[in-house]
Design a protein around this motif. Structure first.
Motif, PDB file in Angstrom:
ATOM      1  N   LEU A  13      17.674 106.197  29.555  1.00 55.96           N
ATOM      2  CA  LEU A  13      18.425 107.289  28.923  1.00 55.96           C
ATOM      3  C   LEU A  13      17.554 108.529  28.722  1.00 55.96           C
ATOM      4  O   LEU A  13      18.014 109.657  28.942  1.00 55.96           O
ATOM      5  CB  LEU A  13      18.989 106.819  27.581  1.00 55.96           C
ATOM      6  CG  LEU A  13      20.163 105.832  27.668  1.00 55.96           C
ATOM      7  CD1 LEU A  13      20.498 105.285  26.291  1.00 55.96           C
ATOM      8  CD2 LEU A  13      21.388 106.501  28.281  1.00 55.96           C
ATOM      9  N   VAL A  14      16.317 108.329  28.290  1.00 56.08           N
ATOM     10  CA  VAL A  14      15.424 109.477  28.089  1.00 56.08           C
ATOM     11  C   VAL A  14      15.208 110.224  29.402  1.00 56.08           C
ATOM     12  O   VAL A  14      15.290 111.464  29.452  1.00 56.08           O
ATOM     13  CB  VAL A  14      14.073 109.005  27.498  1.00 56.08           C
ATOM     14  CG1 VAL A  14      13.046 110.128  27.556  1.00 56.08           C
ATOM     15  CG2 VAL A  14      14.265 108.542  26.055  1.00 56.08           C
ATOM     16  N   CYS A  46      16.456 100.217  28.468  1.00 56.80           N
ATOM     17  CA  CYS A  46      17.634 101.101  28.428  1.00 56.80           C
ATOM     18  C   CYS A  46      17.279 102.470  27.859  1.00 56.80           C
ATOM     19  O   CYS A  46      17.771 103.497  28.332  1.00 56.80           O
ATOM     20  CB  CYS A  46      18.748 100.450  27.607  1.00 56.80           C
ATOM     21  SG  CYS A  46      19.523  99.026  28.397  1.00 56.80           S
ATOM     22  N   TRP A  47      16.415 102.486  26.836  1.00 60.54           N
ATOM     23  CA  TRP A  47      15.994 103.765  26.272  1.00 60.54           C
ATOM     24  C   TRP A  47      15.181 104.574  27.283  1.00 60.54           C
ATOM     25  O   TRP A  47      15.323 105.806  27.363  1.00 60.54           O
ATOM     26  CB  TRP A  47      15.182 103.554  24.988  1.00 60.54           C
ATOM     27  CG  TRP A  47      16.028 103.394  23.767  1.00 60.54           C
ATOM     28  CD1 TRP A  47      16.144 102.299  22.976  1.00 60.54           C
ATOM     29  CD2 TRP A  47      16.884 104.391  23.196  1.00 60.54           C
ATOM     30  NE1 TRP A  47      17.024 102.535  21.953  1.00 60.54           N
ATOM     31  CE2 TRP A  47      17.492 103.820  22.056  1.00 60.54           C
ATOM     32  CE3 TRP A  47      17.201 105.702  23.538  1.00 60.54           C
ATOM     33  CZ2 TRP A  47      18.400 104.501  21.261  1.00 60.54           C
ATOM     34  CZ3 TRP A  47      18.114 106.399  22.741  1.00 60.54           C
ATOM     35  CH2 TRP A  47      18.697 105.803  21.623  1.00 60.54           C
ATOM     36  N   VAL A 107      22.862 102.104  24.783  1.00 61.05           N
ATOM     37  CA  VAL A 107      21.799 101.089  24.765  1.00 61.05           C
ATOM     38  C   VAL A 107      22.382  99.719  24.440  1.00 61.05           C
ATOM     39  O   VAL A 107      22.052  98.720  25.088  1.00 61.05           O
ATOM     40  CB  VAL A 107      20.703 101.472  23.753  1.00 61.05           C
ATOM     41  CG1 VAL A 107      19.706 100.332  23.588  1.00 61.05           C
ATOM     42  CG2 VAL A 107      19.977 102.727  24.212  1.00 61.05           C
ATOM     43  N   PHE A 138      16.372  96.350  25.503  1.00 61.64           N
ATOM     44  CA  PHE A 138      16.579  97.479  24.589  1.00 61.64           C
ATOM     45  C   PHE A 138      15.652  98.645  24.954  1.00 61.64           C
ATOM     46  O   PHE A 138      16.095  99.799  25.092  1.00 61.64           O
ATOM     47  CB  PHE A 138      16.320  97.005  23.162  1.00 61.64           C
ATOM     48  CG  PHE A 138      16.571  98.023  22.094  1.00 61.64           C
ATOM     49  CD1 PHE A 138      17.850  98.266  21.617  1.00 61.64           C
ATOM     50  CD2 PHE A 138      15.518  98.737  21.535  1.00 61.64           C
ATOM     51  CE1 PHE A 138      18.081  99.195  20.616  1.00 61.64           C
ATOM     52  CE2 PHE A 138      15.730  99.661  20.542  1.00 61.64           C
ATOM     53  CZ  PHE A 138      17.026  99.905  20.073  1.00 61.64           C
ATOM     54  N   LEU A 139      14.381  98.353  25.157  1.00 58.24           N
ATOM     55  CA  LEU A 139      13.412  99.408  25.481  1.00 58.24           C
ATOM     56  C   LEU A 139      13.638  99.960  26.889  1.00 58.24           C
ATOM     57  O   LEU A 139      13.530 101.172  27.120  1.00 58.24           O
ATOM     58  CB  LEU A 139      11.992  98.862  25.348  1.00 58.24           C
ATOM     59  CG  LEU A 139      11.577  98.457  23.925  1.00 58.24           C
ATOM     60  CD1 LEU A 139      10.213  97.788  23.933  1.00 58.24           C
ATOM     61  CD2 LEU A 139      11.574  99.677  23.007  1.00 58.24           C
ATOM     62  N   LEU A 141      24.368 107.707  22.510  1.00 57.25           N
ATOM     63  CA  LEU A 141      23.192 107.082  23.101  1.00 57.25           C
ATOM     64  C   LEU A 141      22.964 105.656  22.617  1.00 57.25           C
ATOM     65  O   LEU A 141      22.670 104.757  23.417  1.00 57.25           O
ATOM     66  CB  LEU A 141      21.947 107.933  22.816  1.00 57.25           C
ATOM     67  CG  LEU A 141      21.914 109.313  23.471  1.00 57.25           C
ATOM     68  CD1 LEU A 141      20.592 110.009  23.150  1.00 57.25           C
ATOM     69  CD2 LEU A 141      22.104 109.213  24.968  1.00 57.25           C
ATOM     70  N   PHE A 142      23.090 105.426  21.311  1.00 55.30           N
ATOM     71  CA  PHE A 142      22.842 104.076  20.807  1.00 55.30           C
ATOM     72  C   PHE A 142      23.885 103.102  21.335  1.00 55.30           C
ATOM     73  O   PHE A 142      23.572 101.937  21.620  1.00 55.30           O
ATOM     74  CB  PHE A 142      22.817 104.045  19.281  1.00 55.30           C
ATOM     75  CG  PHE A 142      22.273 102.762  18.722  1.00 55.30           C
ATOM     76  CD1 PHE A 142      20.915 102.492  18.742  1.00 55.30           C
ATOM     77  CD2 PHE A 142      23.133 101.809  18.188  1.00 55.30           C
ATOM     78  CE1 PHE A 142      20.411 101.296  18.247  1.00 55.30           C
ATOM     79  CE2 PHE A 142      22.636 100.613  17.688  1.00 55.30           C
ATOM     80  CZ  PHE A 142      21.273 100.359  17.715  1.00 55.30           C
ATOM     81  N   ALA A 161      23.924 100.288  30.625  1.00 60.66           N
ATOM     82  CA  ALA A 161      23.632 101.532  29.909  1.00 60.66           C
ATOM     83  C   ALA A 161      24.058 102.740  30.728  1.00 60.66           C
ATOM     84  O   ALA A 161      24.610 103.712  30.194  1.00 60.66           O
ATOM     85  CB  ALA A 161      22.141 101.609  29.582  1.00 60.66           C
ATOM     86  N   GLY A 192      13.932 102.324  34.367  1.00 60.19           N
ATOM     87  CA  GLY A 192      14.439 101.456  33.306  1.00 60.19           C
ATOM     88  C   GLY A 192      14.367  99.990  33.690  1.00 60.19           C
ATOM     89  O   GLY A 192      13.972  99.135  32.879  1.00 60.19           O
TER      90      GLY A 192
END
Length: 210
Positions: free
Chosen positions: A174-175, A170-171, A131, A167-168, A127-128, A117, A190
């Motif tokens: 990014l946040v 990576c978010w 991820v 998945f979570l 962003l998606f 990511a 992360g």
């Protein structure tokens, strides 16, 4: 100043990548030895497990050379690792328990997912997409490993959360990166979230609805 920051980010990602490669190569080695493969089979499975996800990521991002070709010492070290460890697998299995393998795999998932990511984010991808590149990097080596070992890929079975953890995680990365956190804090956070979620999923049997 910006060049120092960029160098620091590159060094951090390199460390994450190296550790992730060896963690996933180890899981591939264990699975190949369980299937009673010879050294060629052990190296092949370890290689594909370690480099499969990153290779697919690099192809999708049109990134050349592929990361394991750019760092050609990686496959060499994996070969040496397999050659040295494989003959002593039975003795090591008495020390390396299933719990240790589980922790190592969860750590590898976090390292590769967040590393993937971060790489996509550095290339200014949406962003998606960042991820998804992270998730692909984290899980695809294991998918190829299971296919070669004639198993239904673990991530496709209705078992404890796996890809969802990546998945979570990576978010989270990014946040934090978007809101100005330092790269090391974002990456470590992360990885930690992915690792903890995966371990909790196994401990408490967390699954997605059927």
């Amino acid at each position: 100043m910006s060049s120092n920051i960029h160098a620091g980010m590159s060094s951090l990602l390199h460390v994450v990548e190296v550790v992730g490669v060896f963690v996933f190569a180890s899981s591939g080695l264990v699975e190949a030895r369980r299937k009673k493969m010879d050294l060629v089979g052990v190296f092949t499975v370890a290689f594909i497990t370690a480099f499969g996800g990153g290779t697919v990521r690099d192809i999708l991002l049109d990134r050349r050379p592929l990361f394991w070709i750019e760092n050609y010492e990686y496959p060499t070290l994996i070969f040496v690792f397999c050659a040295l460890v494989s003959p002593f697998f039975r003795q090591l299995r008495q020390v390396v328990t299933e719990r240790v393998i589980l922790y190592a795999d969860a750590l590898g998932l976090g390292l590769f997912s967040v590393g993937g990511a971060s790489l996509a984010f550095g290339m200014k991808m949406p962003l998606f997409v960042c991820v998804m590149m992270g998730v692909i990097t984290g899980i695809f080596g294991g998918v190829l490993r299971d296919i070669i070992c004639n198993e239904i890929p673990m991530v496709f079975r209705r078992g404890q959360l796996y890809a969802t953890c990546a998945f979570l995680g990576c978010w989270i990365y990014l946040v934090l990166a978007l809101y100005g956190a330092s790269e090391i804090i974002a990456v470590v956070s992360g990885i930690a979230v992915t690792l903890i979620l995966r371990l909790f999923a196994v401990r408490y049997d967390w699954k997605l609805p059927g």
